[in-house]
Enzyme design. Structure first.
Site, PDB file in Angstrom:
ATOM      1  CD  GLN A   1      -1.352  -0.302   3.613  1.00  0.00           C
ATOM      2  OE1 GLN A   1      -2.347   0.406   3.549  1.00  0.00           O
ATOM      3  NE2 GLN A   1      -1.112  -1.093   4.642  1.00  0.00           N
TER       4      GLN A   1
ATOM      5  CB  SER B   1       2.862  -2.435   4.904  1.00  0.00           C
ATOM      6  OG  SER B   1       2.648  -1.561   5.973  1.00  0.00           O
TER       7      SER B   1
ATOM      8  CD  GLU C   1      -5.438  -0.312   6.610  1.00  0.00           C
ATOM      9  OE1 GLU C   1      -4.259  -0.514   6.875  1.00  0.00           O
ATOM     10  OE2 GLU C   1      -5.820   0.605   5.868  1.00  0.00           O
TER      11      GLU C   1
ATOM     12  CG  ASN D   1      -5.617   2.704  18.135  1.00  0.00           C
ATOM     13  OD1 ASN D   1      -5.697   2.458  16.922  1.00  0.00           O
ATOM     14  ND2 ASN D   1      -5.463   1.768  19.050  1.00  0.00           N
ATOM     15  CD  GLU D   2      -3.552   8.243  19.837  1.00  0.00           C
ATOM     16  OE1 GLU D   2      -3.081   7.841  18.748  1.00  0.00           O
ATOM     17  OE2 GLU D   2      -3.408   7.611  20.888  1.00  0.00           O
TER      18      GLU D   2
ATOM     19  CB  SER E   1       1.867   7.358   5.079  1.00  0.00           C
ATOM     20  OG  SER E   1       0.880   6.839   5.915  1.00  0.00           O
TER      21      SER E   1
END
Lengths: 374, 334
Positions: A124, A159, A242, A354-355, A127
Site C-alpha cells: 500500500q 508495508s 482495514e 487510535n487517536e 502515507s
C-alpha cells in the site's frame, strides 16, 4: 438469537484437515526478510492450489464463494493450525475489497486471479512524509499524460513494499487546496521506470516497509480505480475494511490467546500475571462474538469499524506484552513472541492512529461536536 | 447463526425501558434507600414477565430463558432499578433445583407473578443478604443444606444507599442433599450473568447521560465534548461496553452447557471493567456535580462500584475463566 455453527462444521473440518496435512512443520523465516518473503509467497501458491487463499471471493477469481461466517471459521482454523502469516494480506484484504466495490470487470479479471495465486504481491502507498494521520494533506501527484497518468512524489511507510510487486495508493490530480477532493486512486508496478524503493527497517531492524520515490512514473488509464478525482471516496471504503473485521480477524487473536495461556502455564502460572492472561483470553472471545454480531448485521464499515480497530490493536499489544513479561529475562531474545510483539506495536499507529479512531468514534457514533478547525 | 436479538427480544427490552422510564427510578431509588419498600414497580415487573424468566413452566413461569434474562437485566441496570431483583431470580433457580418440593411449589408461582420478594445468602460467597428487611423469604445455601433465614441486626451502611445489606441467620431447613450445591452453583452463575447485564445497562445509561452533558456543558466558550481529552474518554467507554455485551449474550446462549460457568465469568469480568471505567469517566467528565449525592447519575455510579464486586470480583471470575481454558498444543504464537 443463536450461535449455531453446525451448518459450517463440515467446512471447518475440511479446512482443519487440509491445514493439518499442509502447514509447514517448521515455521517459515520472518516474512519481513527476503528469504522469508519468498517462502511466504510460495505458501500463498500452495494455499491457492487448494482454493484456500481467498475463500470468500467468487469462484471465477480463485475463491470459493464462502459466506462471511465460513470466512471467520476459516480464519479460526488457519491461525489455530499455526499457519504462516499472509504476505498477500494488503492485496486480498484491502485492494481486492476496493476493487469489488469500485473496480471495472476488466480490472477484476486482470488483478484478482494473480493476487489470489500469490503471483503478484501488493503493497500500500498511502502515507507521505507530510501526510500521516492527516492523509488528505498528501502531495504526490498524478498528472494527465497521453493514455494515462504520470506519478511524481514520495510515499512512505509502505508495508511490504521492500519485496512486493505492485502498489496502490492515492495521488493528487487536482489543486492541493481541495484536500479530500481532486484525489485519484491508482495502481502501479514497483519495478516501473522512475520508481525507487528504499527499504526501511522497522523497530526490530527488519525491512517491513519502504519509502517510494516516484519520478514521472507512467500509469495507464486502466489502472485508475473509480473515477479520477473520486479517490478519497474510493479509498475510504478500503479504510473501513482495514479498520474492521477483515484485516485482523478474530481467529488470530483466539489462537494467540490460547497459546498465551499455554505459555503462562508452562512458565509456572505466575499468579501476578493471571489477570492479564485471562483478560487477553476474554478479549479474544469478545472479539470473536463481536464478529458474529457484525456479520449477523451485515455492516462492517464506517465509524463502527473504528471501535473494532481500537479494540483489536490494543488487545494485540496487551497480549504480546503479557507474553514477554511471562518470558522474563528471555523476552528480549529473537523469537516468535518478540516478532509478534514488534508487529503488534504498529497496530495502534497504522490504518489511522487510535487517536484518530477515537475522534471518529466520539463524533460519528456518540455524536459529540466536531472540534472547531483552524 | 444469527447473533443479534430477535424482534420479540428487542420488544421485551423496549417494553421494560418504557415501563422503567415512566416509573421514574431516581425517586424510587431514594425512597427505597430510606426504607420505603413500595411494591408498585415490583408488581409491574412481575406482570411484564421479568421474574417468570427464571421460573420453569411447571411452576407458573416461562423459563429458564437466559437471553431474555440478560435483556431484562440490562434494562433494569440501565434504570438502576432498586430491590433484590437478581437475588429473587437466583432464588428461583435455587428453589427449583434443590429438590425442595414443598417450598418450590409454595414460592415459585409467587416469584413468577411478581408477588414475592426473595433475598439470599451463602456463607463465603454471599455474606450479606440484600434488602433482607423487604423480603418475604430469605434463603441460605450452605453446603448440602438449604435453609430459610432471618435478618440478624440492622443493615450495614454501604456506598450505594439503595443496597441495604443484612447479616442473616438460618431458621428452618428446607432441603438437604447433593442437589443443593448443584442448584446453588447454577443460581450463582445465573445471578452473576444477570449482574453482568445490569452492569452493562448501568454503563450504557452513564455513557448516554455523560455524552449529553458533554454536548451541552460549555467551558472556554465551547461544549466540553469538543475537546479531544473528553472525546477519547468517552470513546474508550463505548469500546469497553461494546465488546462486553456480546460476552453476556454468548454466555446466555451457553446456558446448560459445560462452558456456561466459564462464559458467565468472562462476561462478568468484562462487564465489571467496562461499566466501572465508564462510571469513572462519567464522574470525571461531569466534574464536581457528578460527585454529589443529589445529582441522579451518582446513584448509577455508586451502584456500578457495588455490583463490580457483587457475585464475584473481576479477579475471581478471571481465575475461573483460566481454570476452564483447555490445554492447547503449542505455546508459540505462530
Amino acid at each position: 438469537m443463536d450461535l449455531d455453527l453446525s451448518p459450517v462444521e463440515p467446512f471447518r473440518a475440511e479446512v482443519r484437515d487440509w491445514l493439518r496435512r499442509n502447514v509447514p512443520a517448521t515455521p517459515l523465516p520472518s516474512l519481513e526478510t527476503e528469504a522469508g518473503f519468498a517462502a511466504h509467497r510460495a505458501w500463498e501458491r500452495t494455499l491457492a492450489a487448494a482454493r484456500l487463499s481467498v475463500v470468500s471471493w467468487p469462484e471465477e477469481y480463485g475463491g470459493r464463494g464462502a459466506s462471511p461466517l465460513e470466512w471467520l471459521v476459516f480464519e479460526e482454523e488457519y491461525y489455530a493450525a499455526g499457519a504462516p502469516g499472509r504476505v498477500s494480506q494488503n492485496g486480498i484484504n484491502l485492494l481486492a475489497l476496493t476493487l469489488f466495490a469500485h473496480g471495472t470487470p476488466g480490472q477484476l479479471g486482470r488483478v484478482l486471479p494473480p493476487m489470489a495465486a500469490g503471483e503478484v504481491i501488493w503493497a500500500q502507498a498511502w502515507s507521505e512524509p507530510g501526510a500521516g494521520s492527516d492523509l488528505a494533506a498528501l502531495r504526490a501527484t498524478a498528472t494527465r499524460a497521453d493514455g494515462g497518468w504520470r506519478l511524481n512524489g514520495q510515499k512512505t511507510w509502505s508495508s511490504r513494499a521492500a519485496f512486493a510487486d505492485r502498489a496502490f495508493g492515492l495521488f493528487r490530480s487536482g489543486p492541493a487546496a481541495e484536500r479530500h477532493r481532486g484525489l485519484t486512486y491508482l495502481m502501479f508496478p514497483l519495478d516501473a521506470d522512475g520508481v525507487t524503493v528504499r527499504p526501511v527497517g522497522r523497530l526490530d531492524g527488519r525491512p517491513a516497509f519502504a519509502e517510494l520515490f516516484l519520478d514521472d512514473v507512467f500509469v495507464p488509464d486502466r489502472d485508475v480505480i473509480g473515477e479520477p478525482g473520486q479517490g478519497w471516496t474510493v479509498a475510504m471504503s478500503t479504510a473501513g475494511n482495514e479498520r474492521g473485521l477483515t484485516l485482523r480477524s478474530p481467529g488470530r487473536f483466539l489462537a494467540a490467546a490460547d497459546r498465551l495461556v499455554a505459555l503462562w502455564r508452562a512458565h509456572g502460572a505466575d499468579p501476578l500475571l493471571r489477570d492479564r492472561v485471562a483478560d487477553a483470553w476474554i478479549k479474544a472471545r469478545a472479539y470473536r462474538l463481536k464478529g458474529f454480531e457484525t456479520i449477523s448485521r451485515a455492516d462492517d464499515a464506517g465509524a463502527e469499524a473504528s471501535v473494532n480497530k481500537v479494540f483489536w490493536s490494543e488487545l494485540d499489544v496487551e497480549l504480546h506484552e503479557t507474553a514477554l513479561d511471562i518470558l522474563g529475562a528471555d523476552a528480549e531474545l529473537d523469537g516468535d513472541w518478540l516478532e509478534g510483539y514488534v508487529f503488534s506495536l504498529a497496530g495502534p499507529i497504522y490504518a489511522g492512529t487510535n487517536e484518530i479512531q477515537r475522534n471518529l468514534i466520539a463524533e460519528r457514533v456518540l455524536g459529540l461536536p466536531r472540534e472547531a478547525r483552524r | 447463526m444469527r447473533f443479534v436479538l430477535d424482534t420479540e427480544q428487542r420488544l421485551l427490552g423496549d417494553t421494560l425501558h418504557g415501563l422503567l422510564t415512566k416509573a421514574g427510578t431516581p425517586a424510587l431509588i431514594r425512597r427505597w434507600a430510606a426504607g420505603d419498600h413500595d411494591r408498585t414497580l415490583w408488581s409491574a415487573l412481575g406482570e411484564t414477565g421479568v421474574f417468570a424468566l427464571a421460573v420453569p413452566e411447571r411452576h407458573g413461569g416461562a423459563g429458564p430463558l437466559p437471553v431474555e434474562l440478560v435483556v431484562a437485566a440490562h434494562e433494569l441496570g440501565r434504570h438502576a432499578a432498586p430491590g433484590p431483583i437478581v437475588e429473587t431470580l437466583a432464588a428461583a433457580a435455587l428453589l427449583d433445583g434443590s429438590a425442595a418440593a414443598g417450598p418450590a411449589a409454595e414460592w415459585l408461582p409467587r416469584i413468577a407473578a411478581g408477588q414475592a420478594v426473595v433475598s439470599l445468602g451463602s456463607p463465603g460467597r454471599i455474606r450479606r443478604a440484600l434488602d433482607a428487611d423487604a423480603a418475604d423469604l430469605i434463603l441460605l445455601a450452605d453446603g448440602e443444606h438449604l435453609f430459610s433465614a432471618v435478618p440478624e441486626g440492622p443493615a450495614v451502611r454501604a456506598l450505594d444507599p439503595a443496597r441495604r445489606l443484612f447479616p442473616v441467620r438460618q431458621v428452618e431447613r428446607l432441603a438437604t442433599g447433593p442437589a443443593v450445591p448443584r442448584a446453588a452453583a447454577t443460581a450463582y452463575d445465573l445471578a452473576a450473568l444477570a449482574c453482568a447485564a445490569q452492569l452493562l445497562g448501568l454503563g450504557r445509561a452513564l455513557l448516554d447521560v455523560t455524552v449529553k452533558y458533554a454536548r451541552t456543558r460549555r467551558q472556554f466558550g465551547r461544549p466540553i465534548g469538543e475537546f479531544q481529552a473528553v472525546k477519547h474518554h468517552l470513546a474508550n467507554a463505548l469500546t469497553g461496553l461494546e465488546f462486553a455485551r456480546p460476552l453476556a449474550y454468548g454466555a446466555a446462549l451457553s446456558f446448560g452447557s459445560p462452558d456456561f460457568p466459564r462464559d458467565v465469568s468472562a462476561a462478568k469480568a468484562a462487564a465489571s471493567d467496562a461499566a466501572y471505567a465508564t462510571a469513572r469517566t462519567a464522574l470525571q467528565v461531569h466534574g464536581a456535580i457528578g460527585y454529589t449525592d443529589e445529582y441522579d447519575p451518582s446513584l448509577w455510579i455508586r451502584k456500578v462500584r457495588a455490583l463490580r464486586s457483587a457475585w464475584g470480583t473481576p479477579a475471581d471470575h478471571r481465575a475461573r475463566v483460566l481454570a476452564a481454558v483447555p490445554e492447547v498444543r503449542g505455546e508459540s504464537p505462530r
